[in-house]
Design a protein around this motif. Sequence first.
Motif, PDB file in Angstrom:
ATOM      1  N   ASN A 203       0.854  -1.192   0.000  1.00 23.66           N
ATOM      2  CA  ASN A 203       0.000   0.000   0.000  1.00 23.66           C
ATOM      3  C   ASN A 203       0.887   1.238   0.000  1.00 23.66           C
ATOM      4  O   ASN A 203       1.166   1.841   1.034  1.00 23.66           O
ATOM      5  CB  ASN A 203      -0.917  -0.031   1.229  1.00 23.66           C
ATOM      6  N   SER A 204       1.309   1.645  -1.180  1.00 18.72           N
ATOM      7  CA  SER A 204       2.310   2.700  -1.278  1.00 18.72           C
ATOM      8  C   SER A 204       1.735   4.088  -0.993  1.00 18.72           C
ATOM      9  O   SER A 204       2.481   5.038  -0.807  1.00 18.72           O
ATOM     10  CB  SER A 204       2.968   2.667  -2.653  1.00 18.72           C
ATOM     11  N   ASN A 205       0.398   4.209  -0.964  1.00 16.75           N
ATOM     12  CA  ASN A 205      -0.201   5.523  -0.672  1.00 16.75           C
ATOM     13  C   ASN A 205      -0.314   5.813   0.813  1.00 16.75           C
ATOM     14  O   ASN A 205      -0.680   6.924   1.202  1.00 16.75           O
ATOM     15  CB  ASN A 205      -1.632   5.604  -1.232  1.00 16.75           C
ATOM     16  N   LEU A 206      -0.035   4.804   1.606  1.00 18.35           N
ATOM     17  CA  LEU A 206      -0.331   4.910   3.030  1.00 18.35           C
ATOM     18  C   LEU A 206       0.354   6.094   3.709  1.00 18.35           C
ATOM     19  O   LEU A 206      -0.285   6.873   4.419  1.00 18.35           O
ATOM     20  CB  LEU A 206       0.066   3.596   3.709  1.00 18.35           C
ATOM     21  N   GLN A 207       1.645   6.229   3.465  1.00 17.98           N
ATOM     22  CA  GLN A 207       2.412   7.315   4.085  1.00 17.98           C
ATOM     23  C   GLN A 207       1.753   8.671   3.774  1.00 17.98           C
ATOM     24  O   GLN A 207       1.514   9.466   4.681  1.00 17.98           O
ATOM     25  CB  GLN A 207       3.851   7.260   3.531  1.00 17.98           C
ATOM     26  N   THR A 208       1.432   8.883   2.509  1.00 19.54           N
ATOM     27  CA  THR A 208       0.820  10.153   2.093  1.00 19.54           C
ATOM     28  C   THR A 208      -0.558  10.330   2.719  1.00 19.54           C
ATOM     29  O   THR A 208      -0.899  11.430   3.170  1.00 19.54           O
ATOM     30  CB  THR A 208       0.661  10.171   0.548  1.00 19.54           C
ATOM     31  N   SER A 209      -1.358   9.249   2.757  1.00 19.32           N
ATOM     32  CA  SER A 209      -2.701   9.370   3.357  1.00 19.32           C
ATOM     33  C   SER A 209      -2.591   9.758   4.816  1.00 19.32           C
ATOM     34  O   SER A 209      -3.396  10.532   5.327  1.00 19.32           O
ATOM     35  CB  SER A 209      -3.487   8.081   3.301  1.00 19.32           C
ATOM     36  N   ILE A 210      -1.607   9.191   5.504  1.00 22.34           N
ATOM     37  CA  ILE A 210      -1.456   9.493   6.933  1.00 22.34           C
ATOM     38  C   ILE A 210      -0.978  10.935   7.104  1.00 22.34           C
ATOM     39  O   ILE A 210      -1.483  11.669   7.951  1.00 22.34           O
ATOM     40  CB  ILE A 210      -0.499   8.491   7.612  1.00 22.34           C
ATOM     41  N   GLU A 211      -0.049  11.347   6.262  1.00 19.91           N
ATOM     42  CA  GLU A 211       0.446  12.733   6.358  1.00 19.91           C
ATOM     43  C   GLU A 211      -0.678  13.731   6.124  1.00 19.91           C
ATOM     44  O   GLU A 211      -0.727  14.786   6.748  1.00 19.91           O
ATOM     45  CB  GLU A 211       1.610  12.954   5.407  1.00 19.91           C
ATOM     46  N   ARG A 212      -1.613  13.371   5.260  1.00 20.94           N
ATOM     47  CA  ARG A 212      -2.753  14.255   5.013  1.00 20.94           C
ATOM     48  C   ARG A 212      -3.583  14.420   6.304  1.00 20.94           C
ATOM     49  O   ARG A 212      -4.025  15.504   6.634  1.00 20.94           O
ATOM     50  CB  ARG A 212      -3.618  13.687   3.884  1.00 20.94           C
ATOM     51  N   LEU A 213      -3.738  13.321   7.028  1.00 16.44           N
ATOM     52  CA  LEU A 213      -4.497  13.389   8.287  1.00 16.44           C
ATOM     53  C   LEU A 213      -3.734  14.176   9.355  1.00 16.44           C
ATOM     54  O   LEU A 213      -4.333  14.864  10.176  1.00 16.44           O
ATOM     55  CB  LEU A 213      -4.801  11.979   8.805  1.00 16.44           C
ATOM     56  N   LEU A 214      -2.423  14.066   9.345  1.00 17.65           N
ATOM     57  CA  LEU A 214      -1.613  14.773  10.350  1.00 17.65           C
ATOM     58  C   LEU A 214      -1.595  16.271  10.074  1.00 17.65           C
ATOM     59  O   LEU A 214      -1.433  17.076  10.995  1.00 17.65           O
ATOM     60  CB  LEU A 214      -0.179  14.228  10.355  1.00 17.65           C
TER      61      LEU A 214
END
Length: 303
Positions: A203-214
Amino acid sequence: MIIDIEKIIAQQNLLQKLPYKTGINQNIIVDVLRLDKIDVVASGNKLFKLDIPLKKAVDNNCTTIITTGGPYSNHLIATAYICKTKGLHSVGIVKAHHTMKLTPTLQDCTTFGMGLIFMQPTDFNNKEKLEQVLKKYDNSFWIDMGGYSEGGTEGCTKILPLIDYKKYTHIITAVGTGTTLAGLSLSALKHQKIVGISSMKGNSNLQTSIERLLNSKPHAAFELIHDFNFGGFAKHPSALIDFMNDFYEQYDIPTDIVYTGKVFYAVNRLIEASYFPPNSKLLVIHTGGLQGNRSLPINTLVF
Ligand SMILES: *Cc1c(COP(=O)(O)O)cnc(C)c1O
């Protein structure tokens, strides 16, 4: 919150110590925060993730909550159950062929009053088709797959303060959308490290999705580990099943094939591989939800 967590904590200790035998110079402590003990249906992290979005829906006079998930989704059943308790209608868009026999999870969803709409996996990511469905409902409130949202993240900042969390060096959690991890990371102390075990393959989008939430807010560092997905989402080779059965017999902790079984397995392996420095104090979050286990033939698990 619909469930009085303070009261539950006053009645039972959600913190369980695991008497792990770690290597001679390791001296590692492992404690588990048993969010699975809060409620059987609105289990674990889902209660925290749904609290604020549902409040927002009510504040905006929305009467129908629409969300989406798979046939064994912890998120769908928790949404159905909490909506029923709050007097809200709920609709679940299920990623499956509508010819499918209802799974026990989906049967329970309908018992809690959730309307189900089936969408072929190929239509599922088609925005227009989804909007056609949404248009049919007045005063509806949409919650993303798995409860991915800023509100969900904010709700998950309430998890660590349930206990005396400051002594831990590492906080370990399962990761689906990363909403829970984002909430943990926002509420942890700066020197604590959050370790997320991804349940999905690549799931290569995970880091970016989490950063969006942060959202650029100050947060504790986190690391995503992708090595323990056992072949992908809900994949459960016998090595995982055997581990889950042994783990239950040893510690009396039920886990599931999608998330928490993989997390506790990962913790073992990471300790063996000296991932954690000596004298680390680990807090593993048992994020709850055992629905995935209902997809297994009976007697696969000993619990
Ligand atoms: C939904 C779920 C997760 C994933 O949480 P995210 O916030 O989406 O990362 C983890 N564990 C369990 C048991 C779940 O039901």
